[in-house]
Design an enzyme around this catalytic site. Structure first.
Site, PDB file in Angstrom:
ATOM      1  N   PHE A  49       0.841  -1.339   0.082  1.00 59.64           N
ATOM      2  CA  PHE A  49       0.195   0.085   0.033  1.00 59.64           C
ATOM      3  C   PHE A  49       1.033   1.364   0.147  1.00 59.64           C
ATOM      4  O   PHE A  49       0.230   2.245  -0.477  1.00 59.64           O
ATOM      5  CB  PHE A  49      -0.989  -0.213   1.018  1.00 59.64           C
ATOM      6  CG  PHE A  49      -2.237  -0.964   0.927  1.00 59.64           C
ATOM      7  CD1 PHE A  49      -3.130  -0.750  -0.091  1.00 59.64           C
ATOM      8  CD2 PHE A  49      -2.256  -2.425   1.562  1.00 59.64           C
ATOM      9  CE1 PHE A  49      -4.376  -1.373  -0.280  1.00 59.64           C
ATOM     10  CE2 PHE A  49      -3.192  -3.045   1.126  1.00 59.64           C
ATOM     11  CZ  PHE A  49      -4.320  -2.671   0.484  1.00 59.64           C
ATOM     12  N   GLU A  50       2.139   1.194   0.628  1.00 60.84           N
ATOM     13  CA  GLU A  50       2.817   2.409   0.486  1.00 60.84           C
ATOM     14  C   GLU A  50       3.603   2.527  -0.891  1.00 60.84           C
ATOM     15  O   GLU A  50       3.527   3.775  -1.510  1.00 60.84           O
ATOM     16  CB  GLU A  50       3.870   2.344   1.669  1.00 60.84           C
ATOM     17  CG  GLU A  50       3.397   2.364   3.024  1.00 60.84           C
ATOM     18  CD  GLU A  50       2.772   3.798   3.399  1.00 60.84           C
ATOM     19  OE1 GLU A  50       2.955   4.848   2.646  1.00 60.84           O
ATOM     20  OE2 GLU A  50       1.916   3.810   4.193  1.00 60.84           O
ATOM     21  N   GLY A  51       3.842   1.424  -1.394  1.00 63.03           N
ATOM     22  CA  GLY A  51       4.687   1.668  -2.678  1.00 63.03           C
ATOM     23  C   GLY A  51       6.051   2.323  -2.381  1.00 63.03           C
ATOM     24  O   GLY A  51       6.207   2.665  -1.272  1.00 63.03           O
ATOM     25  N   ARG A 180      -6.758  -0.322   1.837  1.00 66.75           N
ATOM     26  CA  ARG A 180      -5.761  -0.532   2.920  1.00 66.75           C
ATOM     27  C   ARG A 180      -6.558  -1.293   4.090  1.00 66.75           C
ATOM     28  O   ARG A 180      -5.883  -2.076   4.866  1.00 66.75           O
ATOM     29  CB  ARG A 180      -4.742   0.555   2.973  1.00 66.75           C
ATOM     30  CG  ARG A 180      -3.894   0.393   4.280  1.00 66.75           C
ATOM     31  CD  ARG A 180      -2.840   1.438   4.158  1.00 66.75           C
ATOM     32  NE  ARG A 180      -1.785   1.158   4.899  1.00 66.75           N
ATOM     33  CZ  ARG A 180      -0.679   1.702   5.081  1.00 66.75           C
ATOM     34  NH1 ARG A 180      -0.354   2.437   4.058  1.00 66.75           N
ATOM     35  NH2 ARG A 180       0.688   1.185   5.832  1.00 66.75           N
TER      36      ARG A 180
END
Length: 190
Positions: A49-51, A180
């Site tokens: 989710f952060e990438g 998320r």
């Protein structure tokens, strides 16, 4: 570099893709003794989710504004809002992949410590801990959350349901946050 190699395996990535390996932390055999390190599932969820954003070529990444506010907090790499000295990320900041990966390790250590302190001995499985670390990594709100209060009271179904309430940024529902929170809730309930 030795710590990064141990945690992520091999050389730092040159492309902005999730690492193939994550820290392996076994399930806590005694849920009363809460885990203190994020397991592989938690690291993978955070990275998913952060990438590792905003590649500008040659293994370098540029700071970008918060998607909810269009400004502060400025972010770089794996969702880092501060640098190695704890100073806020500012527009124009550029890091290498190695800097992004090293800051992820530092950020995880801080959020793990804060979640472990917040849980304060409440029975906690590895998956619950991982989900709470991901939540805190993204929101910074574990200590003031109803999610934590319900978890500490042993109301695990109530705590799991709380994730869905944290899908807004700057008052707007964001699809990415909704996804998320659903993934965190699912991990928490495993």
């Amino acid at each position: 570099m030795g710590l990064l190699k141990k945690l992520f395996g091999g050389k730092p990535e040159t492309k902005c893709e999730p690492a193939q390996q994550a820290r392996i932390v076994p399930e806590s055999p005694d849920p009363v003794k809460a885990p203190t390190k994020t397991g592989a599932a938690g690291v993978a969820l955070i990275k998913q989710f952060e990438g590792c954003h905003k590649p500008i070529g040659q293994g370098r990444f540029q700071a970008y504004p918060d998607p909810g506010t269009g400004g502060k907090p400025w972010t770089i790499g794996w969702g880092s809002t501060t640098d190695a000295e704890g100073k806020p990320i500012v527009p124009g900041t550029v890091w290498t992949q190695a800097q992004c990966d090293a800051q992820l390790v530092r950020d995880l250590a801080r959020f793990e410590r804060e979640v472990a302190q917040a849980v304060a001995g409440a029975p906690t499985t590895q998956n619950q801990f991982d989900a709470m670390v991901s939540f805190h990594y993204n929101t910074g709100a574990i200590a003031r959350s109803t999610l934590l209060r319900k978890h500490r009271a042993g109301d695990y179904a109530g705590a799991q349901a709380e994730y869905g309430r944290w899908n807004k940024a700057a008052g707007k529902v964001l699809a990415g946050l909704t996804r998320r929170r659903a993934a965190e809730a699912e991990l928490y309930g495993r």
